[in-house]
Scaffold this motif. Structure first.
Motif, mmCIF file in Angstrom:
data_model
loop_
_atom_site.group_PDB
_atom_site.id
_atom_site.type_symbol
_atom_site.label_atom_id
_atom_site.label_comp_id
_atom_site.label_asym_id
_atom_site.label_seq_id
_atom_site.Cartn_x
_atom_site.Cartn_y
_atom_site.Cartn_z
ATOM 1 N N ASN A 27 0.825 -1.213 0.000
ATOM 2 C CA ASN A 27 0.000 0.000 0.000
ATOM 3 C C ASN A 27 0.858 1.260 0.000
ATOM 4 N N SER A 28 1.967 1.211 0.737
ATOM 5 C CA SER A 28 2.880 2.359 0.755
ATOM 6 C C SER A 28 3.515 2.563 -0.616
ATOM 7 N N ALA A 29 3.880 1.450 -1.261
ATOM 8 C CA ALA A 29 4.491 1.534 -2.590
ATOM 9 C C ALA A 29 3.515 2.123 -3.595
ATOM 10 N N VAL A 30 2.265 1.725 -3.513
ATOM 11 C CA VAL A 30 1.245 2.260 -4.411
ATOM 12 C C VAL A 30 1.083 3.763 -4.189
ATOM 13 N N SER A 31 1.027 4.181 -2.932
ATOM 14 C CA SER A 31 0.867 5.610 -2.618
ATOM 15 C C SER A 31 2.050 6.421 -3.142
ATOM 16 N N LEU A 32 3.255 5.900 -2.939
ATOM 17 C CA LEU A 32 4.450 6.608 -3.400
ATOM 18 C C LEU A 32 4.516 6.645 -4.920
ATOM 19 N N SER A 33 4.105 5.550 -5.547
ATOM 20 C CA SER A 33 4.082 5.499 -7.009
ATOM 21 C C SER A 33 3.096 6.517 -7.566
ATOM 22 N N GLU A 34 1.933 6.608 -6.933
ATOM 23 C CA GLU A 34 0.940 7.599 -7.348
ATOM 24 C C GLU A 34 1.466 9.010 -7.133
ATOM 25 N N GLY A 35 2.249 9.184 -6.061
ATOM 26 C CA GLY A 35 2.850 10.485 -5.799
ATOM 27 C C GLY A 35 3.814 10.895 -6.898
ATOM 28 N N VAL A 36 4.581 9.923 -7.389
ATOM 29 C CA VAL A 36 5.506 10.186 -8.500
ATOM 30 C C VAL A 36 4.718 10.589 -9.746
ATOM 31 N N GLY A 37 3.658 9.821 -10.034
ATOM 32 C CA GLY A 37 2.841 10.136 -11.202
ATOM 33 C C GLY A 37 2.193 11.498 -11.101
ATOM 34 N N ARG A 152 10.189 19.019 -7.052
ATOM 35 C CA ARG A 152 9.209 18.225 -6.302
ATOM 36 C C ARG A 152 9.095 16.817 -6.884
ATOM 37 N N TYR A 153 9.140 16.736 -8.193
ATOM 38 C CA TYR A 153 9.093 15.423 -8.837
ATOM 39 C C TYR A 153 10.282 14.576 -8.402
ATOM 40 N N ASN A 154 11.479 15.149 -8.441
ATOM 41 C CA ASN A 154 12.669 14.405 -8.042
ATOM 42 C C ASN A 154 12.598 13.980 -6.577
ATOM 43 N N GLY A 155 11.989 14.811 -5.740
ATOM 44 C CA GLY A 155 11.806 14.437 -4.337
ATOM 45 C C GLY A 155 10.876 13.246 -4.200
ATOM 46 N N ALA A 156 9.793 13.231 -4.979
ATOM 47 C CA ALA A 156 8.854 12.108 -4.952
ATOM 48 C C ALA A 156 9.516 10.839 -5.465
ATOM 49 N N VAL A 157 10.328 10.967 -6.499
ATOM 50 C CA VAL A 157 11.046 9.810 -7.046
ATOM 51 C C VAL A 157 12.024 9.242 -6.020
ATOM 52 N N PHE A 178 7.215 -3.502 -9.111
ATOM 53 C CA PHE A 178 7.482 -2.084 -8.888
ATOM 54 C C PHE A 178 8.912 -1.803 -9.349
ATOM 55 N N ASN A 179 9.042 -0.932 -10.339
ATOM 56 C CA ASN A 179 10.362 -0.603 -10.880
ATOM 57 C C ASN A 179 10.741 0.837 -10.546
ATOM 58 N N PRO A 180 12.043 1.097 -10.397
ATOM 59 C CA PRO A 180 12.483 2.457 -10.073
ATOM 60 C C PRO A 180 12.075 3.460 -11.144
ATOM 61 N N SER A 181 11.800 4.674 -10.740
ATOM 62 C CA SER A 181 11.521 5.763 -11.677
ATOM 63 C C SER A 181 12.795 6.563 -11.891
ATOM 64 N N GLY A 182 12.891 7.213 -13.035
ATOM 65 C CA GLY A 182 14.069 8.012 -13.330
ATOM 66 C C GLY A 182 13.958 9.416 -12.770
ATOM 67 N N PHE A 183 15.097 9.982 -12.404
ATOM 68 C CA PHE A 183 15.135 11.375 -11.963
ATOM 69 C C PHE A 183 15.160 12.284 -13.188
ATOM 70 N N TYR A 184 14.615 13.478 -13.021
ATOM 71 C CA TYR A 184 14.671 14.454 -14.109
ATOM 72 C C TYR A 184 16.068 15.054 -14.128
ATOM 73 N N GLN A 185 16.801 14.777 -15.195
ATOM 74 C CA GLN A 185 18.152 15.295 -15.348
ATOM 75 C C GLN A 185 18.135 16.396 -16.401
#
Length: 203
Positions: A27-37, A152-157, A178-185
């Motif tokens: 559930n935490s992973a889903v919430s964090l993933s949604e936060g990234v999106g 903010r996006y990079n913080g969520a990632v 669940f796969n890692p998301s990329g940082f905005y570079q």
């Protein structure tokens, strides 16, 4: 029999703890993933706001600088290409490759806008135009918002990636895909919003 029963009871408790932890982790992973999106959606929204401003900026500039067509066309073409590069709002799609393509397209827009603003330093009537002045102020605010939303996006990632990479969560991440998301570079120097205030001599 008593020892067997006690062993089964202990195994049941351990299994229950594992299941409860798994549910909590998932559930935490889903919430964090949604936060990234959600954070990425805000990044795209900010860039879209900039793209929406460009036609008005170009249209106003054309009236005062008929001989700078190459610069105007460059901005329009860069905007058109940038609008074609979109990423679905899903943490699994936010890979480094997709983000690099998005960043490159947006950098072309930034470069074109930079050339446009530098060029129109030579047109006092354009600089004095009230409509153009307000458009440039809005562009400056939008560029600042883009920088804020990227951070903010990079913080969520960061929070999401840590959650799915730390043991034992990394084991569950593989099971639940669940796969890692990329940082905005951003490109070198792109982390700072352009100082368009100088166009009108603002402090």
């Amino acid at each position: 029999m008593q020892k067997i029963g006690g062993g089964l009871g202990l195994a049941g408790i351990i299994l229950g703890i594992i299941v409860i932890y798994g549910i909590y982790w998932y559930n935490s992973a889903v919430s964090l993933s949604e936060g990234v999106g959600g954070a990425w959606a805000n990044v795209e929204s900010s860039y879209q706001r900039r793209n929406d401003l460009i036609p008005n900026i170009v249209s106003t500039a054309k009236k005062y600088a008929e001989f700078e067509q190459e610069t105007l066309i460059g901005v329009i073409e860069a905007r058109a290409k940038a609008t074609q590069v979109a990423i679905d709002v899903d943490a699994t799609n936010l890979t480094e490759e997709n983000l690099a393509a998005f960043s490159q397209a947006q950098s072309q827009v930034s470069s074109g806008l930079g050339r446009l603003l530098a060029t129109y330093e030579n047109y006092p009537d354009l600089k004095a135009n009230e409509n153009f002045f307000e458009l440039i102020n809005e562009l400056e605010r939008t560029e600042n918002r883009i920088n804020v939303e990227r951070n903010r996006y990079n913080g969520a990632v960061g929070s999401y990636n840590i959650h799915i990479k730390k043991f034992p969560g990394n084991l569950l991440a593989g099971i639940f895909d669940f796969n890692p998301s990329g940082f905005y570079q951003a490109d070198a120097g792109a982390e700072k919003a352009p100082d368009v205030g100088d166009l009108f001599g603002n402090d």
